[in-house]
Design an enzyme around this catalytic site. Structure first.
Site, PDB file in Angstrom:
ATOM      1  N   ARG A 156      41.320  37.058  53.960  1.00 33.46           N
ATOM      2  CA  ARG A 156      40.386  35.421  53.564  1.00 33.46           C
ATOM      3  C   ARG A 156      40.338  35.210  54.824  1.00 33.46           C
ATOM      4  O   ARG A 156      40.096  33.865  54.406  1.00 33.46           O
ATOM      5  CB  ARG A 156      41.609  35.337  52.363  1.00 33.46           C
ATOM      6  CG  ARG A 156      41.377  34.967  50.898  1.00 33.46           C
ATOM      7  CD  ARG A 156      42.372  34.646  49.557  1.00 33.46           C
ATOM      8  NE  ARG A 156      42.119  34.929  48.613  1.00 33.46           N
ATOM      9  CZ  ARG A 156      42.067  34.766  47.529  1.00 33.46           C
ATOM     10  NH1 ARG A 156      42.599  36.341  47.550  1.00 33.46           N
ATOM     11  NH2 ARG A 156      42.055  34.039  46.604  1.00 33.46           N
ATOM     12  N   ARG A 179      39.017  25.648  45.267  1.00 33.78           N
ATOM     13  CA  ARG A 179      39.368  26.873  45.438  1.00 33.78           C
ATOM     14  C   ARG A 179      37.380  27.617  46.468  1.00 33.78           C
ATOM     15  O   ARG A 179      37.859  28.609  47.230  1.00 33.78           O
ATOM     16  CB  ARG A 179      39.694  27.871  44.863  1.00 33.78           C
ATOM     17  CG  ARG A 179      41.159  27.252  44.857  1.00 33.78           C
ATOM     18  CD  ARG A 179      41.416  28.441  43.204  1.00 33.78           C
ATOM     19  NE  ARG A 179      41.671  29.606  43.221  1.00 33.78           N
ATOM     20  CZ  ARG A 179      42.082  30.701  41.715  1.00 33.78           C
ATOM     21  NH1 ARG A 179      41.937  30.103  40.996  1.00 33.78           N
ATOM     22  NH2 ARG A 179      41.851  31.865  41.936  1.00 33.78           N
ATOM     23  N   ARG A 216      39.562  32.626  32.168  1.00 34.47           N
ATOM     24  CA  ARG A 216      40.343  33.094  32.191  1.00 34.47           C
ATOM     25  C   ARG A 216      41.994  33.647  31.759  1.00 34.47           C
ATOM     26  O   ARG A 216      41.840  32.175  31.478  1.00 34.47           O
ATOM     27  CB  ARG A 216      40.154  33.605  33.480  1.00 34.47           C
ATOM     28  CG  ARG A 216      40.691  34.703  34.333  1.00 34.47           C
ATOM     29  CD  ARG A 216      40.569  34.917  35.463  1.00 34.47           C
ATOM     30  NE  ARG A 216      40.344  34.101  36.435  1.00 34.47           N
ATOM     31  CZ  ARG A 216      40.457  34.409  37.690  1.00 34.47           C
ATOM     32  NH1 ARG A 216      39.707  35.378  37.827  1.00 34.47           N
ATOM     33  NH2 ARG A 216      41.742  33.807  38.950  1.00 34.47           N
ATOM     34  N   LYS A 272      36.979  40.287  41.435  1.00 37.14           N
ATOM     35  CA  LYS A 272      37.405  41.152  41.833  1.00 37.14           C
ATOM     36  C   LYS A 272      38.380  41.469  41.519  1.00 37.14           C
ATOM     37  O   LYS A 272      38.871  43.211  41.493  1.00 37.14           O
ATOM     38  CB  LYS A 272      38.013  40.725  43.661  1.00 37.14           C
ATOM     39  CG  LYS A 272      36.798  39.840  43.731  1.00 37.14           C
ATOM     40  CD  LYS A 272      36.879  39.152  45.329  1.00 37.14           C
ATOM     41  CE  LYS A 272      38.521  38.060  44.984  1.00 37.14           C
ATOM     42  NZ  LYS A 272      37.909  37.238  44.646  1.00 37.14           N
ATOM     43  N   ARG A 277      45.966  30.557  33.888  1.00 41.70           N
ATOM     44  CA  ARG A 277      46.881  29.719  35.441  1.00 41.70           C
ATOM     45  C   ARG A 277      46.650  28.665  35.644  1.00 41.70           C
ATOM     46  O   ARG A 277      45.802  28.223  35.805  1.00 41.70           O
ATOM     47  CB  ARG A 277      46.571  31.377  36.427  1.00 41.70           C
ATOM     48  CG  ARG A 277      47.090  32.291  36.426  1.00 41.70           C
ATOM     49  CD  ARG A 277      46.226  33.359  36.913  1.00 41.70           C
ATOM     50  NE  ARG A 277      45.463  32.667  38.561  1.00 41.70           N
ATOM     51  CZ  ARG A 277      44.669  33.757  39.086  1.00 41.70           C
ATOM     52  NH1 ARG A 277      44.987  34.946  38.998  1.00 41.70           N
ATOM     53  NH2 ARG A 277      44.492  33.146  40.137  1.00 41.70           N
TER      54      ARG A 277
HETATM   55  P1  AMP Z   1      43.790  35.312  44.217  1.00 41.84           P
HETATM   56  O1  AMP Z   1      44.949  35.611  42.299  1.00 41.84           O
HETATM   57  O2  AMP Z   1      43.119  36.459  44.677  1.00 41.84           O
HETATM   58  O3  AMP Z   1      43.197  34.073  43.104  1.00 41.84           O
HETATM   59  O4  AMP Z   1      45.262  34.325  44.552  1.00 41.84           O
HETATM   60  C1  AMP Z   1      45.166  33.369  43.827  1.00 41.84           C
HETATM   61  C2  AMP Z   1      45.476  32.519  45.096  1.00 41.84           C
HETATM   62  O5  AMP Z   1      47.036  33.427  46.311  1.00 41.84           O
HETATM   63  C3  AMP Z   1      44.905  31.601  46.121  1.00 41.84           C
HETATM   64  O6  AMP Z   1      44.605  30.527  45.253  1.00 41.84           O
HETATM   65  C4  AMP Z   1      46.124  31.847  47.393  1.00 41.84           C
HETATM   66  O7  AMP Z   1      46.556  30.194  46.995  1.00 41.84           O
HETATM   67  C5  AMP Z   1      47.470  32.308  47.315  1.00 41.84           C
HETATM   68  N1  AMP Z   1      46.618  34.252  47.753  1.00 41.84           N
HETATM   69  C6  AMP Z   1      46.684  35.383  47.267  1.00 41.84           C
HETATM   70  N2  AMP Z   1      45.622  35.686  48.244  1.00 41.84           N
HETATM   71  C7  AMP Z   1      45.606  35.135  49.310  1.00 41.84           C
HETATM   72  C8  AMP Z   1      45.440  35.760  50.743  1.00 41.84           C
HETATM   73  N3  AMP Z   1      44.842  36.977  50.977  1.00 41.84           N
HETATM   74  N4  AMP Z   1      45.195  34.681  51.821  1.00 41.84           N
HETATM   75  C9  AMP Z   1      45.890  33.390  51.418  1.00 41.84           C
HETATM   76  N5  AMP Z   1      46.273  33.004  50.303  1.00 41.84           N
HETATM   77  C10 AMP Z   1      46.443  34.022  49.090  1.00 41.84           C
END
Ligand code: AMP
Length: 220
Positions: free
Chosen positions: A96, A178, A135, A21, A167
């Protein structure tokens, strides 16, 4: 409700962590001159800056849990409020949860807008785990993959020369967590958007350029 005349498109990228994404969303926004709103990026920036938001989010992110809805909804509301209604926007990693999707509808409705398209990027979990383990991210936001999309000079960003980061939440045990959270909290959105007729499925397994071509068609 469809967007009013003159309003830009609102496209949501949905899919499990690691399906692409981020990479695809950045490109879609760049090539279409759209706004790009990634809640993960906003949270990581807050975390690096040590803001109150970052401090609140840190433990959830490192554990692979979702940050509470109230925090996220406030964050996105502020960001969307500053985005010109005439501009199209790609939402990456938001919503989400069902509560976030409802809050998004309310926020958009106030501006005479609605979600126009939800692109669901799909790939099997084995592929995802391999992708995430490879990654590496640049502090500037660009994402590489040591298996599929390596930088020219190993360990450093092609654009900025900065060292790349692995990360903390990309560790295998956190990735599994996750994925479980995705199945539990985010997959219900698939049915919700399917019922509205705005969902399009995109095969996230091909090469980056093939996936992008499919995504661009789905987002149109
Ligand atoms: P991502 O880079 O989008 O995978 O986001 C990394 C982390 O940020 C996720 O594993 C969550 O802990 C938090 N996070 C990102 N977007 C959201 C969201 N819309 N709702 C809740 N937690 C989020």
């Amino acid at each position: 409700m469809r967007n009013s005349v003159g309003a830009g498109r609102v496209v949501v990228l949905l899919g499990p962590p690691g399906v692409g994404k981020g990479t695809q969303g950045v490109r879609l926004a760049r090539e279409g001159d759209w706004d790009h709103l990634s809640t993960g990026d906003l949270l990581r920036t807050a975390l690096e800056r040590g803001t109150a938001l970052g401090k609140e989010a840190r433990s959830y992110m490192e554990a692979g849990e979702l940050v509470p809805d109230g925090v996220i909804v406030g964050l996105v509301g502020e960001t969307l409020a500053t985005s010109a209604p005439g501009r199209s926007v790609v939402l990456d990693g938001f919503p989400r949860t069902v509560a976030q999707a409802e809050a998004l509808d309310d926020t958009l409705a106030k501006a005479g807008r609605a979600v126009d398209r939800v692109c669901l990027l799909e790939a099997p979990e084995e592929v995802i785990v391999k992708r995430i383990s490879g990654r590496r991210s640049s502090p500037g936001g660009r994402v590489y993959n040591v298996h599929f999309d390596p930088p020219v000079r190993e360990g450093f960003c092609d654009d900025t020369g900065e060292p790349l980061i692995h990360r903390a939440d990309d560790r295998p045990e956190t990735v599994r967590k996750r994925l479980a959270v995705y199945r539990r909290d985010t997959v219900p959105l698939v049915g919700l958007y399917e019922e509205r007729g705005v969902l399009r499925r995109v095969n996230g397994q091909g090469g980056i350029h093939d996936v992008y071509a499919a995504l661009r068609t789905a987002a149109a």
